[in-house]
Design a protein around this motif. Structure first.
Motif, PDB file in Angstrom:
ATOM      1  N   LEU A   1      12.607   7.434  -4.001  1.00 21.83           N
ATOM      2  CA  LEU A   1      11.416   6.000  -4.208  1.00 21.83           C
ATOM      3  C   LEU A   1      10.193   6.365  -4.684  1.00 21.83           C
ATOM      4  O   LEU A   1       9.704   7.660  -4.583  1.00 21.83           O
ATOM      5  N   ALA A   2       9.720   5.636  -5.569  1.00 22.41           N
ATOM      6  CA  ALA A   2       8.538   5.715  -6.218  1.00 22.41           C
ATOM      7  C   ALA A   2       7.300   5.990  -5.354  1.00 22.41           C
ATOM      8  O   ALA A   2       7.055   5.194  -4.233  1.00 22.41           O
TER       9      ALA A   2
ATOM     10  N   THR B   1       7.633   1.026   9.412  1.00 20.35           N
ATOM     11  CA  THR B   1       7.514   1.083   8.123  1.00 20.35           C
ATOM     12  C   THR B   1       6.878   2.202   7.556  1.00 20.35           C
ATOM     13  O   THR B   1       5.720   2.534   8.153  1.00 20.35           O
ATOM     14  N   LEU B   2       7.327   2.825   6.740  1.00 17.81           N
ATOM     15  CA  LEU B   2       6.836   3.885   5.901  1.00 17.81           C
ATOM     16  C   LEU B   2       6.184   3.496   4.401  1.00 17.81           C
ATOM     17  O   LEU B   2       6.684   2.879   3.840  1.00 17.81           O
ATOM     18  N   LEU B   3       5.345   4.249   4.010  1.00 13.77           N
ATOM     19  CA  LEU B   3       4.670   4.114   2.715  1.00 13.77           C
ATOM     20  C   LEU B   3       4.882   5.621   1.980  1.00 13.77           C
ATOM     21  O   LEU B   3       4.079   6.494   2.774  1.00 13.77           O
TER      22      LEU B   3
ATOM     23  N   ALA C   1       4.900  -1.517  -3.368  1.00 15.40           N
ATOM     24  CA  ALA C   1       3.427  -1.958  -2.641  1.00 15.40           C
ATOM     25  C   ALA C   1       2.357  -0.976  -3.550  1.00 15.40           C
ATOM     26  O   ALA C   1       2.764  -0.718  -4.891  1.00 15.40           O
ATOM     27  N   ARG C   2       1.835  -0.299  -2.745  1.00 18.25           N
ATOM     28  CA  ARG C   2       0.800   0.811  -3.319  1.00 18.25           C
ATOM     29  C   ARG C   2       0.303   1.674  -2.346  1.00 18.25           C
ATOM     30  O   ARG C   2       0.278   1.464  -1.142  1.00 18.25           O
ATOM     31  N   PRO C   3      -0.007   3.020  -2.849  1.00 21.57           N
ATOM     32  CA  PRO C   3      -0.352   4.238  -2.124  1.00 21.57           C
ATOM     33  C   PRO C   3      -1.636   3.972  -1.376  1.00 21.57           C
ATOM     34  O   PRO C   3      -2.300   3.221  -1.768  1.00 21.57           O
TER      35      PRO C   3
ATOM     36  N   VAL D   1       0.477  14.917   1.992  1.00 21.49           N
ATOM     37  CA  VAL D   1       0.885  13.638   2.751  1.00 21.49           C
ATOM     38  C   VAL D   1       2.049  13.297   1.862  1.00 21.49           C
ATOM     39  O   VAL D   1       1.953  12.820   0.629  1.00 21.49           O
ATOM     40  N   LEU D   2       3.338  13.330   2.577  1.00 20.18           N
ATOM     41  CA  LEU D   2       4.607  12.730   1.821  1.00 20.18           C
ATOM     42  C   LEU D   2       4.502  11.131   2.155  1.00 20.18           C
ATOM     43  O   LEU D   2       4.875  10.497   1.141  1.00 20.18           O
ATOM     44  N   ALA D   3       4.690  10.514   3.369  1.00 20.03           N
ATOM     45  CA  ALA D   3       4.537   9.313   3.656  1.00 20.03           C
ATOM     46  C   ALA D   3       3.440   8.980   5.017  1.00 20.03           C
ATOM     47  O   ALA D   3       3.205   9.866   5.623  1.00 20.03           O
TER      48      ALA D   3
END
Length: 272
Positions: free
Chosen positions: A56-57, A203-205, A239-241, A114-116
């Protein structure tokens, strides 16, 4: 339809085209009818006792849903292209002074980055302490723990997912698990708290480009004598980081430093 010949097998296989089953990937993900906030990039339902994986990007949101109330998603994360930087459950717990996962928690590597981030949590039943099940333990409990058995162990399935991404058994650190909770008692013993019920989601980002490995198997502390694990829905969209000025960026001093470490690293490489 006869499948004893090559032509028969081919015709049988082609006849399955377009068939949807309860547990399967949907390709392309844009065909998935579930409403998501952005362009879908991953849509799959993972059966109990099975696994999945995907790259995943950065800036992708990943939503896991316990459809029937007995899923348990054992998760590993690696920075794509730099798999030596990976999820570190010990640092995730100790840096944030909290052993319990939930909204606004960060999933950290051992590089202080931070990874997610956990951007939403409708379950509250997760575990950062126990890791996943093993071949030996599942064999003792259920009679078998091999990947092709009726009771596959989480570590055995994660080995398969890892191999498909150029990783080996030595690359598997302790995992996090979602949807089956554990609490620590005053005496240090662990209490299994089970699930929050059907429909719970988290939900993870992705804060970096990530390789994601997931095994959907019973939690190792699940006291039930039978191997019980139900389907897990996996959806991801663009989405966006997290960025400076976002509430999560400055939510805690430790989190802010982890985001700064991440942003500094990515900026030096032209990735942010």
């Amino acid at each position: 339809m006869a499948t004893a010949t090559t032509h028969g097998a081919r015709d049988h296989a082609r006849a399955q085209h377009g068939t949807r089953t309860e547990t399967m990937p949907v390709v392309p993900a844009s065909d998935w009818l579930a409403a998501v906030p952005g362009t879908p990039v991953w849509a799959e339902t993972v059966a109990g006792g099975n696994y999945t994986h995907r790259v995943l990007a950065r800036g992708t949101e990943l939503r896991l849903t316990d459809l029937a109330g007995d899923a348990c998603a054992h998760l590993l994360l690696y920075v794509d292209g730099r798999p030596w930087e990976r999820l570190n459950t010990a640092d995730t717990v100790k840096v944030q002074w909290n052993a319990y996962l939930g909204a606004d928690r960060l999933l950290l590597s051992d590089q202080g980055r931070v990874l997610a981030s956990v951007v939403a949590d409708g379950s509250g039943r997760h575990d950062a302490l126990c890791g996943t099940s093993t071949l030996v333990r599942n064999t003792e409990r259920y009679g078998d723990g091999a990947p092709q058995s009726p009771s596959p162990a989480g570590r055995e399935l994660l080995k398969l997912a890892a191999a498909k991404n150029g990783l080996g058994p030595r690359d598997l650190p302790p995992s996090l698990s979602f949807f089956q909770g554990v609490e620590v008692r005053e005496d240090g013993a662990l209490d299994f708290t089970g699930s929050a019920g059907p429909g719970a989601s988290v939900t993870l980002l992705a804060e970096q480009d990530l390789t994601v490995l997931i095994a959907n198997v019973p939690h190792p502390l699940d006291p039930r004598p039978d191997y019980v694990c139900t389907p897990l829905e996996v959806l991801a969209w663009r989405a966006r980081p997290t960025a400076p000025g976002d509430p999560l960026w400055d939510a805690t001093p430790e989190g802010r430093l982890a985001f700064l470490n991440t942003f500094d690293f990515l900026t030096a490489r032209g990735l942010a």
